[in-house]
Write an enzyme that holds these catalytic residues in place. Sequence first.
Site, PDB file in Angstrom:
ATOM      1  N   MET A  30      43.657  42.230  35.773  1.00 31.70           N
ATOM      2  CA  MET A  30      44.535  41.202  36.356  1.00 31.70           C
ATOM      3  C   MET A  30      44.527  39.954  35.479  1.00 31.70           C
ATOM      4  O   MET A  30      44.902  38.867  35.940  1.00 31.70           O
ATOM      5  CB  MET A  30      44.105  40.890  37.784  1.00 31.70           C
ATOM      6  CG  MET A  30      44.250  42.128  38.680  1.00 31.70           C
ATOM      7  SD  MET A  30      44.560  41.749  40.399  1.00 31.70           S
ATOM      8  CE  MET A  30      43.066  40.901  40.824  1.00 31.70           C
ATOM      9  N   GLY A  31      44.096  40.103  34.236  1.00 32.53           N
ATOM     10  CA  GLY A  31      44.151  38.973  33.314  1.00 32.53           C
ATOM     11  C   GLY A  31      43.025  37.981  33.521  1.00 32.53           C
ATOM     12  O   GLY A  31      42.018  38.290  34.156  1.00 32.53           O
ATOM     13  N   HIS A  34      37.617  37.910  30.433  1.00 33.46           N
ATOM     14  CA  HIS A  34      36.288  37.420  30.034  1.00 33.46           C
ATOM     15  C   HIS A  34      35.536  38.579  29.369  1.00 33.46           C
ATOM     16  O   HIS A  34      36.105  39.674  29.188  1.00 33.46           O
ATOM     17  CB  HIS A  34      35.543  36.864  31.249  1.00 33.46           C
ATOM     18  CG  HIS A  34      35.505  37.792  32.429  1.00 33.46           C
ATOM     19  ND1 HIS A  34      34.854  39.005  32.399  1.00 33.46           N
ATOM     20  CD2 HIS A  34      36.060  37.698  33.669  1.00 33.46           C
ATOM     21  CE1 HIS A  34      34.981  39.602  33.563  1.00 33.46           C
ATOM     22  NE2 HIS A  34      35.724  38.848  34.352  1.00 33.46           N
ATOM     23  N   HIS A  37      35.783  42.139  30.843  1.00 31.86           N
ATOM     24  CA  HIS A  37      36.992  42.883  30.467  1.00 31.86           C
ATOM     25  C   HIS A  37      36.901  43.363  29.012  1.00 31.86           C
ATOM     26  O   HIS A  37      37.271  44.491  28.692  1.00 31.86           O
ATOM     27  CB  HIS A  37      38.233  41.994  30.602  1.00 31.86           C
ATOM     28  CG  HIS A  37      38.496  41.473  31.978  1.00 31.86           C
ATOM     29  ND1 HIS A  37      38.320  40.151  32.306  1.00 31.86           N
ATOM     30  CD2 HIS A  37      38.915  42.089  33.099  1.00 31.86           C
ATOM     31  CE1 HIS A  37      38.640  39.964  33.578  1.00 31.86           C
ATOM     32  NE2 HIS A  37      38.996  41.128  34.091  1.00 31.86           N
ATOM     33  N   GLN A  61      47.348  43.923  46.416  1.00 29.67           N
ATOM     34  CA  GLN A  61      45.926  44.146  46.704  1.00 29.67           C
ATOM     35  C   GLN A  61      45.222  42.905  47.248  1.00 29.67           C
ATOM     36  O   GLN A  61      44.031  42.947  47.517  1.00 29.67           O
ATOM     37  CB  GLN A  61      45.194  44.697  45.479  1.00 29.67           C
ATOM     38  CG  GLN A  61      44.953  43.689  44.377  1.00 29.67           C
ATOM     39  CD  GLN A  61      44.383  44.360  43.139  1.00 29.67           C
ATOM     40  OE1 GLN A  61      45.062  45.135  42.467  1.00 29.67           O
ATOM     41  NE2 GLN A  61      43.123  44.090  42.847  1.00 29.67           N
ATOM     42  N   SER A 185      33.060  37.105  36.420  1.00 29.38           N
ATOM     43  CA  SER A 185      34.227  37.295  37.280  1.00 29.38           C
ATOM     44  C   SER A 185      35.181  36.133  37.055  1.00 29.38           C
ATOM     45  O   SER A 185      34.744  34.995  36.812  1.00 29.38           O
ATOM     46  CB  SER A 185      33.787  37.295  38.746  1.00 29.38           C
ATOM     47  OG  SER A 185      34.907  37.116  39.589  1.00 29.38           O
TER      48      SER A 185
HETATM   49  P1  AMP Z   1      40.023  42.461  37.327  1.00 28.62           P
HETATM   50  O1  AMP Z   1      40.824  41.783  36.274  1.00 28.62           O
HETATM   51  O2  AMP Z   1      39.067  41.571  38.049  1.00 28.62           O
HETATM   52  O3  AMP Z   1      40.880  43.310  38.258  1.00 28.62           O
HETATM   53  O4  AMP Z   1      39.089  43.484  36.559  1.00 28.62           O
HETATM   54  C1  AMP Z   1      39.631  44.441  35.678  1.00 28.62           C
HETATM   55  C2  AMP Z   1      38.561  45.434  35.334  1.00 28.62           C
HETATM   56  O5  AMP Z   1      37.483  44.759  34.697  1.00 28.62           O
HETATM   57  C3  AMP Z   1      37.990  46.151  36.571  1.00 28.62           C
HETATM   58  O6  AMP Z   1      37.774  47.517  36.263  1.00 28.62           O
HETATM   59  C4  AMP Z   1      36.700  45.408  36.791  1.00 28.62           C
HETATM   60  O7  AMP Z   1      35.715  46.191  37.437  1.00 28.62           O
HETATM   61  C5  AMP Z   1      36.291  45.095  35.358  1.00 28.62           C
HETATM   62  N1  AMP Z   1      35.348  43.984  35.354  1.00 28.62           N
HETATM   63  C6  AMP Z   1      35.510  42.762  35.922  1.00 28.62           C
HETATM   64  N2  AMP Z   1      34.404  42.007  35.766  1.00 28.62           N
HETATM   65  C7  AMP Z   1      33.515  42.778  35.088  1.00 28.62           C
HETATM   66  C8  AMP Z   1      32.188  42.580  34.619  1.00 28.62           C
HETATM   67  N3  AMP Z   1      31.521  41.442  34.836  1.00 28.62           N
HETATM   68  N4  AMP Z   1      31.582  43.597  33.956  1.00 28.62           N
HETATM   69  C9  AMP Z   1      32.229  44.762  33.735  1.00 28.62           C
HETATM   70  N5  AMP Z   1      33.480  45.011  34.149  1.00 28.62           N
HETATM   71  C10 AMP Z   1      34.121  44.036  34.816  1.00 28.62           C
END
Ligand code: AMP
Length: 287
Positions: A30-31, A34, A37, A61, A185
């Site tokens: 979702m951009g 960090h 990602h 979601q 996060s």
């Molecule tokens: P999001 O952008 O929050 O939807 O995350 C995209 C992907 O990155 C998802 O598969 C998350 O589980 C993964 N992700 C987010 N934070 C972390 C992290 N701290 N360590 C590993 N993977 C992450």
Amino acid sequence: MYIVNTIAELKEKLNECRSRHESIGLVPTMGDLHAGHVSLVKRCVAENDVCVVSDFVNPTQFNDKNDLAAYPHKPESDAALLEKNGCTIVFMPSVEEMYPEPDTREFHFGALEQVMEGPYRPGHFNGVAQIVSKLFYAVEPDRAYFGEKDFQQIAIVRNMVAQLGLKLQIVSCPIIREADGLAMSSRNARLSAEERKTAAHISKYLFESRDMASSCPLSAVREYVIDHINTEPLFRLDYYDIVDGISLQPVQNWEDSPYAVGCIAVYCGNVRLIDNVVYKIDGKMVK
Ligand code: AMP
């Protein structure tokens, strides 16, 4: 690196790659990228000829409209970070591109969605399944990469892949943490300085509880985490469950599962954070 905004452009680029028999990996995000990602992107680049990263804040979601409104959107810095890390194609669609019509599909995940995040975030996993399935249909990847931070999400996505009969591999990647242990996060930036300091105690208690696990009953380990979280005025616990890593159902004794994972969701101030720790894997307690 190509930046594409429509499914048609994306498919055109990917058809060229497929005609050269190149393997395709997908990292859905979702951009506001960090290092968490980036770890997924690096693994995708290493294991595939083509790395596609989707960068899309998926409205379906979000069960909390304020959370959606506050979600950061940083396409320029995301694109620069992706280019630096070897991404081949970044897909940044509009909401209209992904949802030209409201998505009325309803997914059912049975017991997998009745635990942990499920009751606290009604509709969340249905929205995840809607967007991830659309991305899988658009990209048709050989592999897709997900972070273990969203532990339940991986189980849901694997189940969706099985339900839809898709032929791709779901690759789970370890949690990347800040120096003090806080799981990275996009939501961490919303913490005040005091909250940010306190937020590091989530992983601290989880790791301490993991150190206890080989010499204590499961109920004592669970109580340790819950009691310590509850002593901090800035925290408000949604749940802390020790579950079987496959079925996600709560485990009562260490002997009851070969794969035991403790999953937590806790508010720190107004920011909801999740994390997890593996206590037992392949039948062995983690040291
Ligand atoms: P999001 O952008 O929050 O939807 O995350 C995209 C992907 O990155 C998802 O598969 C998350 O589980 C993964 N992700 C987010 N934070 C972390 C992290 N701290 N360590 C590993 N993977 C992450």
